[in-house]
Design a protein around this motif. Structure first.
Motif, PDB file in Angstrom:
ATOM      1  N   GLU A  96      45.660  -3.153  60.419  1.00  0.00           N
ATOM      2  CA  GLU A  96      46.212  -1.689  60.897  1.00  0.00           C
ATOM      3  C   GLU A  96      45.845  -0.739  59.979  1.00  0.00           C
ATOM      4  O   GLU A  96      46.024  -0.794  58.840  1.00  0.00           O
ATOM      5  CB  GLU A  96      47.868  -1.956  60.743  1.00  0.00           C
ATOM      6  CG  GLU A  96      48.295  -2.775  62.169  1.00  0.00           C
ATOM      7  CD  GLU A  96      48.327  -2.516  63.343  1.00  0.00           C
ATOM      8  OE1 GLU A  96      47.692  -1.454  63.555  1.00  0.00           O
ATOM      9  OE2 GLU A  96      48.616  -3.308  64.190  1.00  0.00           O
ATOM     10  N   PRO A  97      45.267   0.454  60.533  1.00  0.00           N
ATOM     11  CA  PRO A  97      44.914   1.538  59.583  1.00  0.00           C
ATOM     12  C   PRO A  97      46.177   1.748  58.844  1.00  0.00           C
ATOM     13  O   PRO A  97      47.379   2.030  59.212  1.00  0.00           O
ATOM     14  CB  PRO A  97      44.790   2.691  60.654  1.00  0.00           C
ATOM     15  CG  PRO A  97      44.346   1.983  62.081  1.00  0.00           C
ATOM     16  CD  PRO A  97      45.474   0.682  61.941  1.00  0.00           C
ATOM     17  N   ALA A  98      45.789   2.297  57.491  1.00  0.00           N
ATOM     18  CA  ALA A  98      46.848   2.730  56.560  1.00  0.00           C
ATOM     19  C   ALA A  98      47.350   3.993  57.212  1.00  0.00           C
ATOM     20  O   ALA A  98      46.655   4.791  57.216  1.00  0.00           O
ATOM     21  CB  ALA A  98      46.384   2.631  55.106  1.00  0.00           C
ATOM     22  N   PRO A  99      48.818   3.981  56.892  1.00  0.00           N
ATOM     23  CA  PRO A  99      49.391   5.543  57.336  1.00  0.00           C
ATOM     24  C   PRO A  99      48.919   6.447  56.213  1.00  0.00           C
ATOM     25  O   PRO A  99      48.823   6.417  55.138  1.00  0.00           O
ATOM     26  CB  PRO A  99      50.884   5.095  57.198  1.00  0.00           C
ATOM     27  CG  PRO A  99      50.964   3.897  56.074  1.00  0.00           C
ATOM     28  CD  PRO A  99      49.924   3.184  56.555  1.00  0.00           C
ATOM     29  N   ARG A 100      48.544   7.760  56.670  1.00  0.00           N
ATOM     30  CA  ARG A 100      48.275   8.880  56.112  1.00  0.00           C
ATOM     31  C   ARG A 100      49.302   9.951  55.940  1.00  0.00           C
ATOM     32  O   ARG A 100      49.963  10.131  56.715  1.00  0.00           O
ATOM     33  CB  ARG A 100      46.919   9.576  56.647  1.00  0.00           C
ATOM     34  CG  ARG A 100      45.686   8.576  56.827  1.00  0.00           C
ATOM     35  CD  ARG A 100      44.354   9.245  57.142  1.00  0.00           C
ATOM     36  NE  ARG A 100      44.532   9.876  58.451  1.00  0.00           N
ATOM     37  CZ  ARG A 100      43.575  10.465  59.362  1.00  0.00           C
ATOM     38  NH1 ARG A 100      42.459  10.992  58.423  1.00  0.00           N
ATOM     39  NH2 ARG A 100      43.706  11.319  60.372  1.00  0.00           N
ATOM     40  N   SER A 101      48.932  10.459  54.711  1.00  0.00           N
ATOM     41  CA  SER A 101      50.049  11.607  54.437  1.00  0.00           C
ATOM     42  C   SER A 101      49.783  12.940  55.116  1.00  0.00           C
ATOM     43  O   SER A 101      48.454  12.955  55.604  1.00  0.00           O
ATOM     44  CB  SER A 101      50.035  12.025  52.944  1.00  0.00           C
ATOM     45  OG  SER A 101      48.702  12.376  52.544  1.00  0.00           O
ATOM     46  N   LEU A 102      50.429  14.114  55.260  1.00  0.00           N
ATOM     47  CA  LEU A 102      50.292  15.150  55.999  1.00  0.00           C
ATOM     48  C   LEU A 102      49.151  15.747  55.209  1.00  0.00           C
ATOM     49  O   LEU A 102      48.383  16.667  55.759  1.00  0.00           O
ATOM     50  CB  LEU A 102      51.478  15.999  55.940  1.00  0.00           C
ATOM     51  CG  LEU A 102      52.290  15.701  56.766  1.00  0.00           C
ATOM     52  CD1 LEU A 102      53.824  16.429  56.669  1.00  0.00           C
ATOM     53  CD2 LEU A 102      52.164  15.473  58.103  1.00  0.00           C
ATOM     54  N   GLY A 106      49.307 -12.343  48.518  1.00  0.00           N
ATOM     55  CA  GLY A 106      48.407 -11.117  47.716  1.00  0.00           C
ATOM     56  C   GLY A 106      47.937 -10.058  48.839  1.00  0.00           C
ATOM     57  O   GLY A 106      47.640  -9.136  48.479  1.00  0.00           O
ATOM     58  N   ALA A 107      47.853 -10.453  50.225  1.00  0.00           N
ATOM     59  CA  ALA A 107      47.469  -9.528  51.036  1.00  0.00           C
ATOM     60  C   ALA A 107      48.423  -8.222  51.239  1.00  0.00           C
ATOM     61  O   ALA A 107      49.553  -8.218  50.945  1.00  0.00           O
ATOM     62  CB  ALA A 107      47.539 -10.086  52.543  1.00  0.00           C
ATOM     63  N   ARG A 108      47.905  -7.010  51.462  1.00  0.00           N
ATOM     64  CA  ARG A 108      48.495  -5.936  51.470  1.00  0.00           C
ATOM     65  C   ARG A 108      49.240  -5.673  52.909  1.00  0.00           C
ATOM     66  O   ARG A 108      48.915  -6.721  53.908  1.00  0.00           O
ATOM     67  CB  ARG A 108      47.469  -4.655  51.563  1.00  0.00           C
ATOM     68  CG  ARG A 108      46.915  -4.673  50.467  1.00  0.00           C
ATOM     69  CD  ARG A 108      46.135  -3.133  50.182  1.00  0.00           C
ATOM     70  NE  ARG A 108      45.369  -3.022  48.984  1.00  0.00           N
ATOM     71  CZ  ARG A 108      44.684  -1.930  48.705  1.00  0.00           C
ATOM     72  NH1 ARG A 108      44.551  -1.210  49.476  1.00  0.00           N
ATOM     73  NH2 ARG A 108      44.294  -1.849  47.262  1.00  0.00           N
ATOM     74  N   ARG A 109      50.154  -4.923  53.100  1.00  0.00           N
ATOM     75  CA  ARG A 109      51.130  -4.725  54.285  1.00  0.00           C
ATOM     76  C   ARG A 109      50.211  -4.570  55.605  1.00  0.00           C
ATOM     77  O   ARG A 109      50.641  -5.070  56.503  1.00  0.00           O
ATOM     78  CB  ARG A 109      51.981  -3.887  54.317  1.00  0.00           C
ATOM     79  CG  ARG A 109      53.228  -4.320  53.088  1.00  0.00           C
ATOM     80  CD  ARG A 109      54.425  -3.203  53.180  1.00  0.00           C
ATOM     81  NE  ARG A 109      53.885  -1.976  52.844  1.00  0.00           N
ATOM     82  CZ  ARG A 109      54.558  -0.778  52.679  1.00  0.00           C
ATOM     83  NH1 ARG A 109      55.858  -0.929  52.985  1.00  0.00           N
ATOM     84  NH2 ARG A 109      54.045   0.177  52.272  1.00  0.00           N
ATOM     85  N   GLU A 110      49.187  -3.863  55.520  1.00  0.00           N
ATOM     86  CA  GLU A 110      48.318  -3.719  56.870  1.00  0.00           C
ATOM     87  C   GLU A 110      47.801  -4.641  57.331  1.00  0.00           C
ATOM     88  O   GLU A 110      47.415  -4.817  58.709  1.00  0.00           O
ATOM     89  CB  GLU A 110      47.781  -2.571  56.646  1.00  0.00           C
ATOM     90  CG  GLU A 110      46.399  -2.429  55.525  1.00  0.00           C
ATOM     91  CD  GLU A 110      46.752  -2.021  54.228  1.00  0.00           C
ATOM     92  OE1 GLU A 110      45.749  -1.675  53.300  1.00  0.00           O
ATOM     93  OE2 GLU A 110      47.782  -1.924  53.892  1.00  0.00           O
TER      94      GLU A 110
END
Length: 644
Positions: free
Chosen positions: A630-636, A599-603
């Motif tokens: 890991e910090p979640a990737p952010r959109s532009l 159930g854990a998220r990818r980060e």
């Protein structure tokens, strides 16, 4: 370096101070023909890119806030590879020098300083800035033709809130190490800086100014760190019987180790202190807001004749905006009597703003008989009562007396809430939450929940309990819990129980698994940081072993009516799995099972931890350890905009 020219413009005159990041000189600005203060980076730091970045950041941080109680930056530049900051030149002394000379300050003097420091801190907080090193040496008492004014200095290790992220790694925040005696529990643990950290430091400053000593002993830095996180402080009334018990309660909030129990703004802290200073001696303070000059004269004449029957101190303002300014200057105002129709800001607009400035004050609306529509609006927006023009003085006095009784009752309730907070320390948070939602009759009811359970165990505490005296062993255990519990609560966890040397927290609701994982990562990061700072012989050197499991649990009231003891807790496989995983974990490990892994998220980075003997009398089970987040990737669209 005297007479040396900086930036082709500033001629150095004399050295006037120095700090951790540089030396401050008096200089002459040859372009604008004025005297300024110029801060030069320490010679040993010039070659460091990180030191130069922090120095430039200090200039930008201060420049973001233009406030009368924060030192102002005029210019920033680099001279022959060495950065400099140009600031306003202040004449006077810092609070550290004054306290070293006079030892203690009377409450009235402390209140005057506190109001000004609070105004500066609120301005910094509104700009998203945390000072991180607030102390008497950074509070300057500037002299001018108009008297003495406070200026907050040195934002060198300050933090801007947009720097935060979801990454609870140790290195990101642990460098914000201020002056130990004034650091909050969360700051010494390396937590993400927060404005309430500055309020803790302000509470320490007030305590020292009043009592002449610090709430936690100085000396060995490691001992100070442990004491801040663990120990109570001497109450002011125990140090001097002249200090009223209300001051003890004030500092219980100002220096609460759980930041959610502290004052939530500098203004609130200053208002609470002002109320204590004035409670026993001052008359009730009434703010009259009306643009008609005759009203002020009539009220002054009336109450001057009736001072034997009603001791009121009157403050006047001509419109709503001036009334807000008066509330800022007089945080101890009890009642606001305001007209509805005024220029600049009318009574309705003022009514909505008053709780922001003084949440304890109550408002009485004054209007004409025919203005019932606006009176109804005012009552719907929180006005306590209303009066009609022309004012009947008997009606006015009766209304003021009734309103003041209500204000006093409101204050008594606030004190009762503080006492209830004390009682909650000895009651399960889960039970309190249950009683609130269902009432006492539903406390024993059962329900199924989808939840994540975390068990955090203090490693090798059994040996400590055997080898050390009971009081010392208890202090070691509680020192660890004071670090662990706030991080579990910060992510919405409910402390279900303390099981010997372990604490069990339950997370349910949206994203319960994600919140539990981040809480455990933050616990581990802060335990590692404080262990490094406090040393190998500190209570934190043992480390923690953490187990985490997720799934269906049963929340129920269990116990025995025969002995009159019931407890609200959670039961089920996830509870047992988390406890067994914590026992199987090595110091610093966060062990999870297949349910968490799925159930854990990818980060959340996991890795196999091999087969461990998790379940008693069973074959070893494959488990996983949490490595990091890991910090979640952010959109532009989410990236910040930078002006060039």
């Amino acid at each position: 370096m005297q007479d040396h020219m900086i930036g082709g413009r500033y001629a150095l005159r004399r050295e006037i101070g120095h700090g951790g990041m540089g030396v401050v000189w008096e200089a002459f600005d040859q372009m604008l023909r004025r005297t300024v203060a110029i801060k030069l980076m320490a010679a040993g730091d010039v070659a460091s890119d990180e030191a130069q970045r922090r120095f430039a950041k200090e200039a930008m941080t201060i420049a973001r806030v233009r406030h009368e109680h924060i030192v102002q930056v005029h210019d920033y530049g680099i001279d022959q590879g060495s950065p400099y900051i140009v600031m306003e030149l202040l004449e006077g002394e810092d609070l550290e020098s004054r306290l070293a000379r006079v030892h203690q300050l009377p409450p009235a003097a402390v209140l005057s300083l506190l109001r000004q420091i609070s105004a500066g801190l609120d301005a910094a907080s509104a700009a998203g800035i945390v000072h991180c090193d607030l102390k008497p040496a950074n509070i300057f008492l500037a002299r001018s033709a108009y008297g003495e004014s406070v200026k907050i200095l040195d934002f060198g290790i300050g933090w801007t809130l947009h720097e935060g992220s979801d990454d609870p790694s140790v290195d990101r925040y642990s460098t914000r190490f201020g002056t130990p005696a004034y650091m909050s529990p969360e700051q010494v643990r390396g937590a993400v800086p927060h404005p309430l950290t500055d309020l803790w430091s302000l509470g320490v400053i007030v305590y020292r100014a009043l009592t002449g000593q610090l709430p936690f002993p100085t000396g060995d830095v490691r001992k100070v760190i442990v004491s801040i996180c663990t120990d109570p402080f001497p109450t002011p009334s125990s140090l001097d019987v002249a200090h009223p018990p209300e001051l003890d309660r004030f500092f219980e909030r100002a220096l609460a180790k759980d930041r959610s129990r502290r004052f939530q703004s500098a203004r609130e802290l200053a208002s609470a202190f002002a109320a204590i200073c004035d409670a026993e001696t001052r008359p009730a303070k009434i703010l009259i807001v009306d643009d008609e000059p005759d009203v002020q004269l009539l009220l002054q004449l009336h109450f001057r004749k009736r001072t034997g029957r009603a001791a009121y101190e009157l403050v006047f303002a001509n419109n709503g905006q001036l009334a807000l300014d008066a509330l800022e200057r007089h945080p101890d105002i009890d009642v606001v009597v305001t007209d509805l129709n005024m220029p600049v800001m009318d009574g309705l607009a003022l009514l909505e703003r008053i709780p922001e400035v003084n949440p304890l004050a109550r408002t009485v609306i004054v209007s004409a008989y025919g203005d019932m529509t606006n009176i109804r609006r005012a009552m719907n927006r929180g006005a306590f009562d209303f009066l009609f023009k022309p004012i009947n003085f008997e009606d006015l006095e009766a209304t003021l007396a009734k309103t003041l009784r209500h204000v006093e009752e409101h204050r008594r309730k606030a004190r009762s809430n503080e006492e209830n907070d004390l009682l909650r320390k000895f009651t399960s948070a889960a039970l309190i939450e249950r009683l609130r939602s269902l009432g006492p009759a539903g406390a024993a009811a059962s329900e199924a929940l989808e939840a994540t359970v975390a068990v955090v165990d203090v490693n090798r505490f059994t040996r400590v309990a055997k080898e050390r005296p009971p009081a010392e062993a208890t202090r070691v255990l509680n020192a660890n819990f004071e670090v662990i519990v706030p991080e579990l609560l910060a992510q919405g966890g409910v402390i279900d129980k303390f099981i010997g040397d372990a604490v069990m927290a339950v997370f349910h609701g949206p994203d319960h698994l994600d919140r539990a994982l981040h809480a455990c990562l933050s616990v581990r990061a802060q335990m590692e940081t404080i262990a490094k700072r406090a040393g190998d012989d500190s209570p934190y050197a043992h480390g923690v072993c953490i187990g985490l499991s997720t799934g269906n649990v049963l929340a129920a009231g269990v116990g025995s009516h025969a002995c009159g003891q019931l407890g609200y807790t959670v039961l089920g496989e996830a509870v047992n799995a988390a406890a067994h995983l914590a026992r199987a974990a090595l110091p610093g490990e966060i062990l999870v099972d297949d349910a968490v892994c799925a159930g854990a998220r990818r980060e959340i980075k996991l890795e196999p931890a091999g087969a461990r003997g998790v379940w008693p009398r069973a074959e070893p089970t494959a488990v996983y350890r949490v490595v990091r987040s890991e910090p979640a990737p952010r959109s532009l669209a989410e990236l910040p905009t930078v002006e060039v």
